[in-house]
Design a protein around this motif. Structure first.
Motif: not given
Length: 405
Positions: A258-270
Motif C-alpha cells: 500500500l505504501a509503495l503504491s502511494y509513493l510510486a503514484m505520479p504526484p500533482n500539486e494537490y
C-alpha cells in the motif's frame, strides 16, 4: 436415491481437496452449497472423515473415520502415500476413479507419467488431469503450455465447480506473475477467479486473490495513476480480512505494498504531501508487525522506505523527521553490510548523508557521501555517482556561504 459420485475435488484447500466422497442418499441436494465451501449441517455420518480433515484434525483421526470402501482406500492413499495403499486402492477402482488415482499417484511420485482422460471422463476429473499435465509441463520448464493447460482445466469446470475453477485460474495467474508476464490478461485472470468465488465460504481465498490482483495492478502501473488507485483499492479491501489480530505478517506485507503504491503514484500539486503522509502511516504500521530477524529483507525495505519518505514529508517537525530518518538508516546499516551488498550499502549511506546534509550536519554528511561516491564509482554506477557528486557540490556551496556570513 443414489446419484452419480459426488465430487468436491479441488474445492477445499489442503488434503480435503483431494478426497473422494462416498455416494449418499440425496447427495445432489448438498452439492451446490458444498461446491461453494459449505458443508451440510448436520454432516452425514459417511462424510465425517471429510469434516474432520477440513477442521484440521490429526491424520490418524481422519484415518479412523474412513469407511472400508473404494473411496476410503483412495483417501487412505492420500493420507499415507505408501505403495501398499496405492495397490489396495488400485485393485478396487476402475474407470474415472482409476484415472484420478493415477493422476494423484503421479503428483506423489508413484507414476512416471500423468494419465490421459477419455471423452466421457467426468469434467472434475478431466480438469484434475489437465492440471496434472500442467504441472508436468512446469517441471519441463514449458511455462506457456502449463499456463494454457491450467486455464483449460479451469474452463472445463467453470460451470459445475466454480471454486475449483477459481483455484486453477489463481495458479495460472500466480505462475504468469512469477515469470514476469504482467499484462491485462493477468488482471483478467484474477478478476475472473474473484468473480467465481463471490458466493463461496472461502473469505481468505478472496482476500488472497484481491491482494494478488492489487500486486498485478501495481506491477503493471508504470506511472499509470489509475492502476495505482486500483491497487490501493485492492489492498484496502484485503485488509478487511487480513487483520493484525489474525494475520499480522500478511497485514504488514499488504501495508508495505500500500505504501509503495502511494509513493510510486505520479504526484500533482494537490496529492503529493497527502500520498507521502499515507505512505508513512502504512510503513509505520507494517513495521509494528515485521520481525527484524524473521522478516529481515521486508523489515529493511520498510525501514528504508519510511526513512526516505520522512526526508521529504511536509511537516511542522521537519528536523525531527530528518533525525528519525538518519536513525532508521543507521538501524538498517547494522544488518546490510558493505561486504555482502555493496550497492545497497552505498545507497543507504548516500541517503543518510543526504538527510544529514539537510540538517546542516555537514561534517557527518560529507564522509558518508564520499564513501558512497567511491563505491558507486567502483561499481560503475555513473548515475548514482553523479547524484552524490551533486549533493557534495551543494554542501560545498552552502559551507562557503556560511563562511562569508
Amino acid at each position: 436415491m443414489l446419484k452419480r459420485q459426488p465430487m468436491s475435488i479441488g474445492v477445499f484447500p489442503g488434503t480435503a481437496g483431494f478426497f473422494l466422497l462416498p455416494p449418499i442418499e440425496n447427495a445432489d441436494t448438498f452439492m451446490p452449497s458444498l461446491l461453494q465451501g459449505f458443508l451440510p449441517e448436520p454432516c452425514p455420518k459417511e462424510w465425517q472423515f471429510f469434516l474432520s480433515a477440513i477442521e484440521g484434525e490429526p491424520v490418524e483421526r481422519v484415518n479412523e473415520l474412513l469407511p472400508d470402501t473404494k473411496e476410503g482406500h483412495f483417501n487412505r492413499f492420500i493420507l499415507f502415500p505408501e505403495k501398499r495403499n496405492y495397490k489396495k486402492a488400485e485393485s478396487m477402482l476402475d474407470g474415472d476413479l482409476k484415472l484420478l488415482l493415477d493422476a494423484v499417484a503421479w503428483r506423489l511420485n508413484f507414476k512416471q507419467d500423468p494419465p490421459h482422460f477419455q471423452d466421457d471422463t467426468a469434467d472434475e476429473i478431466k480438469a484434475f488431469i489437465l492440471a496434472t499435465h500442467a504441472y508436468d509441463a512446469f517441471q519441463k520448464r514449458d511455462w506457456t503450455k502449463g499456463i494454457q493447460l491450467l486455464e483449460g482445466a479451469a474452463q472445463t469446470v467453470k460451470e459445475i465447480s466454480p471454486i475449483f475453477s477459481a483455484r486453477l485460474l489463481s495458479e495460472a495467474a500466480a505462475t504468469k506473475q512469477s515469470l514476469g508476464f504482467i499484462d491485462q490478461r493477468l488482471i483478467d485472470l484474477y478478476k475472473t477467479a474473484l468473480t467465481l468465488t463471490e458466493r463461496s465460504k472461502f473469505e481468505d481465498m478472496r482476500a488472497e486473490l484481491t491482494f494478488q490482483l492489487g500486486t498485478a495492478y501495481q506491477e503493471l502501473a508504470d506511472g499509470n495513476k489509475t492502476y495505482y488507485l486500483e491497487a490501493i483499492k485492492c489492498y484496502n479491501k484485503a485488509l478487511k480480512v487480513y487483520r493484525k489480530e489474525n494475520a499480522p505478517e500478511n497485514y504488514a506485507i499488504i501495508h508495505m505494498n500500500l505504501a509503495l503504491s502511494y509513493l510510486a503514484m505520479p504526484p500533482n500539486e494537490y496529492n503529493y504531501h497527502l500520498k507521502n503522509a499515507m505512505a508513512i502511516q502504512s510503513l509505520r504500521e507494517a513495521l509494528r508487525y515485521l520481525d527484524q530477524e524473521k522478516h529481515t529483507e521486508l523489515w529493511c525495505s520498510a525501514t528504508i522506505n519510511l526513512a526516505n519518505a520522512l526526508q521529504y514529508a511536509k511537516s511542522s517537525h521537519i528536523e525531527d523527521n530528518l533525525w528519525e530518518a538518519v536513525a532508521l538508516y543507521e538501524d538498517v546499516l547494522k544488518v546490510r553490510k558493505k561486504e555482502t551488498d555493496p550497492h545497497g550499502y552505498a545507497r543507504l549511506i548516500a541517503n543518510q548523508g543526504t538527510a544529514l546534509s539537510h540538517l546542516g550536519a555537514f561534517s557527518s554528511a560529507v564522509p558518508k557521501l564520499t564513501e558512497a561516491k567511491q563505491i558507486f564509482e567502483e561499481l560503475r554506477d555513473e548515475e548514482s555517482k553523479k547524484v552524490v557528486e551533486d549533493m557534495l557540490l551543494e554542501i560545498k556551496k552552502k559551507k562557503e556561504e556560511l563562511s562569508k556570513q
